[in-house]
Motif scaffolding. Structure first.
Motif, PDB file in Angstrom:
ATOM      1  N   UNK A 224      34.300  34.375 107.752  1.00 31.49           N
ATOM      2  CA  UNK A 224      35.753  34.314 107.800  1.00 31.49           C
ATOM      3  C   UNK A 224      36.276  33.239 106.848  1.00 31.49           C
ATOM      4  N   UNK A 225      37.426  33.503 106.241  1.00 28.24           N
ATOM      5  CA  UNK A 225      37.936  32.582 105.229  1.00 28.24           C
ATOM      6  C   UNK A 225      39.453  32.679 105.103  1.00 28.24           C
ATOM      7  N   UNK A 226      40.019  31.658 104.463  1.00 33.95           N
ATOM      8  CA  UNK A 226      41.393  31.682 103.945  1.00 33.95           C
ATOM      9  C   UNK A 226      41.293  31.116 102.535  1.00 33.95           C
ATOM     10  N   UNK A 227      41.896  31.788 101.557  1.00 36.38           N
ATOM     11  CA  UNK A 227      41.717  31.321 100.185  1.00 36.38           C
ATOM     12  C   UNK A 227      42.927  31.613  99.296  1.00 36.38           C
ATOM     13  N   UNK A 453      43.411  43.565  91.900  1.00 31.19           N
ATOM     14  CA  UNK A 453      42.264  42.749  92.296  1.00 31.19           C
ATOM     15  C   UNK A 453      42.730  41.389  92.777  1.00 31.19           C
ATOM     16  N   UNK A 454      41.835  40.714  93.492  1.00 28.60           N
ATOM     17  CA  UNK A 454      42.081  39.338  93.932  1.00 28.60           C
ATOM     18  C   UNK A 454      40.863  38.516  93.558  1.00 28.60           C
ATOM     19  N   UNK A 455      41.066  37.426  92.807  1.00 33.31           N
ATOM     20  CA  UNK A 455      39.973  36.554  92.377  1.00 33.31           C
ATOM     21  C   UNK A 455      40.094  35.207  93.100  1.00 33.31           C
ATOM     22  N   UNK A 456      39.137  34.873  93.981  1.00 37.14           N
ATOM     23  CA  UNK A 456      39.212  33.607  94.729  1.00 37.14           C
ATOM     24  C   UNK A 456      39.133  32.396  93.800  1.00 37.14           C
ATOM     25  N   UNK A 457      39.905  31.351  94.141  1.00 36.63           N
ATOM     26  CA  UNK A 457      39.858  30.112  93.378  1.00 36.63           C
ATOM     27  C   UNK A 457      39.690  28.886  94.272  1.00 36.63           C
TER      28      UNK A 457
END
Length: 488
Positions: A224-227, A453-457
């Protein structure tokens, strides 16, 4: 006078057997005998236990008596042959997942199924499994983390600010999120989901209300994450009315926390007592939707789904406000749930345990890993997949193997190469533990169209765990080990 409050332990102490009778008895007594003292209520329950046949005509107590005099169920045989089903990306799905799906397709209630390209072995139904059944619901076909879901918010803040003001976004992400087993948000938050009537109508849920209130707007452990990240809209005909280009995005992945875990554990146990199956499919025990137990689970499952959604919305509201943004568009979807849908002209209950709804025109988010892109997708309504798609890249390595295969130094190097900042997280979530998301997406071009798209940073996860503490990942302290380890 204080209203009556009973616990399962109280009933077991006077001789009540494990099973549905305990939940029924608590509900009946707390609703219809709420002004009894605990001593008087337990005395009455003891009388029913000793002579249930004497109470079969009583309007309320007959509900308890009926559960006590029901004959022991006999084992239900499964079919010799599996119902045919479609497998997507079979070349990179482990044999254990295929074998589990084969067994699921032999259940007497099974009508159709499909296996997604991110599938891997779990317990009962494999993660990535889609199973359609007639007039029944399988608690473990939904999974432990009921309503586990994705939520993507696209904001009006220029995407260049994510790098220019990285320290601000990191600070607010850390301050505005709480992760992990038993974690609570303080002070507590009001939300209409906490006023759901099921919390006062179902005995189990009454006792979970305080847990739900404390954990509202928090996130689980594991994957699980928030980004914060970069959204690239590539389809000029997108449903958001946004121009193609790059935007700032906030993406979260989590479920229904302790509330869903307790519901899953309780009703899975109940289903196994009512619907006794051969050992190889015992986790796929079902509850009939024409039974009180089945309807009760259905209500509780939907509440858990609403609760999971509320958790995401509260997190997003808090973080968007903290960085001064305005919401432009949102995409969200469950991927651990059951839906009533029409397929082949009949109403079926479709279980997606780690699978994204992909009906014609339905929008969803399929994440990659902490360094790989996620995809905003539009469903194509493919009948062979039961209107479904993968829910992510899918694991290719167990958590214990991942912690043994990667070092912190390697993870740090990989993150630096991809210019990703990680807060928390462990080696069990290293990018190499997951399948190649590009290959997974290529295996399901018939199921979804990609619109962005979504690219995590900047990624926030729970602190990493050792292999000896993996069983505490989802604060499911009252469930069995299989339930602890099988989530998506």
């Amino acid at each position: 006078m204080a209203k009556l409050k009973l616990r399962g332990k109280d009933l077991r102490n006077i001789g009540y057997p494990e099973g549905p009778v305990i939940s029924v008895a608590i509900t009946v007594m707390e609703q219809h005998y709420k002004h009894y003292t605990q001593e008087a209520a337990l005395a009455l329950l003891h009388q029913v236990l000793e002579a249930p046949a004497s109470f079969t005509e009583d309007e309320q107590l007959s509900k308890i008596a009926g559960k006590l005099i029901v004959e022991e169920p006999t084992e239900i045989a499964i079919n010799a042959e599996a119902v045919p089903y479609r497998v997507y990306g079979k070349e990179f799905i482990d044999e254990g997942a295929i074998r589990q799906m084969d067994y699921a397709m032999r259940l007497p209630v099974t009508v159709a199924g499909a296996l997604m390209p991110d599938a891997h072995q779990g317990y009962g139904l494999p993660i990535g499994g889609v199973l359609a059944v007639k007039n029944a619901v399988i608690p473990y076909g939904v999974g432990v983390d009921i309503g586990c879901r994705m939520c993507l918010s696209i904001l009006d803040i220029p995407h260049t600010q994510l790098e220019k003001q990285a320290s601000v976004f990191k600070r607010e992400l850390k301050a505005g999120t709480v992760f992990g087993a038993g974690a609570e948000w303080k002070p507590r938050i009001d939300d209409e989901v906490l006023e759901h009537p099921a919390f006062s109508e179902i005995g189990l849920l009454k006792h979970l209300h305080a847990k739900a209130a404390g954990q509202l707007s928090t996130s689980g452990s594991g994957n699980h994450f928030v980004e914060w990240g970069l959204v690239e809209i590539t389809d000029a005909q997108n449903e958001f009315g946004l121009a193609t280009g790059t935007y700032l995005g906030l993406l979260s992945h989590s479920g229904s926390r302790g509330l869903g875990a307790q519901i899953a554990g309780h009703y899975t146990k109940l289903a196994r007592e009512i619907c006794q199956l051969p050992r190889e499919v015992q986790h796929l025990a079902w509850l009939g939707l024409d039974t009180e137990e089945g309807q009760e689970y259905w209500t509780a499952m939907n509440l858990a789904g609403d609760y999971a959604s509320a958790c995401h919305h509260q997190i997003h509201r808090r973080l968007i406000k903290a960085v001064g943004g305005t919401l432009l568009a949102r995409v969200e979807n469950h991927h651990n749930f059951a839906w009533k849908e029409t397929h082949g002209g009949e109403e079926l209950v479709v279980h997606r345990k780690g699978a994204t709804p992909a009906g014609k025109g339905a929008l969803g988010v399929i994440p990659g890993s902490m360094t790989a892109p996620g995809f905003i997708v539009r469903g194509r309504g493919e009948a062979a997949s039961l209107d479904s798609a993968s829910h992510g890249a899918g694991r290719q390595m167990s958590r214990s193997k991942a912690t043994q295969s990667f070092t912190r130094h390697e993870l740090t190097r990989i993150l630096a190469d991809h210019k990703v900042h990680l807060i928390g997280g462990g080696l069990d979530e290293a990018p190499g533990a997951y399948k190649n998301i590009t290959e997974v997406m290529a295996a399901q071009t018939a199921l979804v169209d990609v619109i962005g798209t979504f690219l995590p940073k900047i990624v926030r996860m729970a602190d990493g765990v050792s292999t000896t503490t993996i069983t505490l990942l989802l604060d499911y302290s009252t469930t069995t080990l299989p339930l602890l380890l099988d989530y998506s």
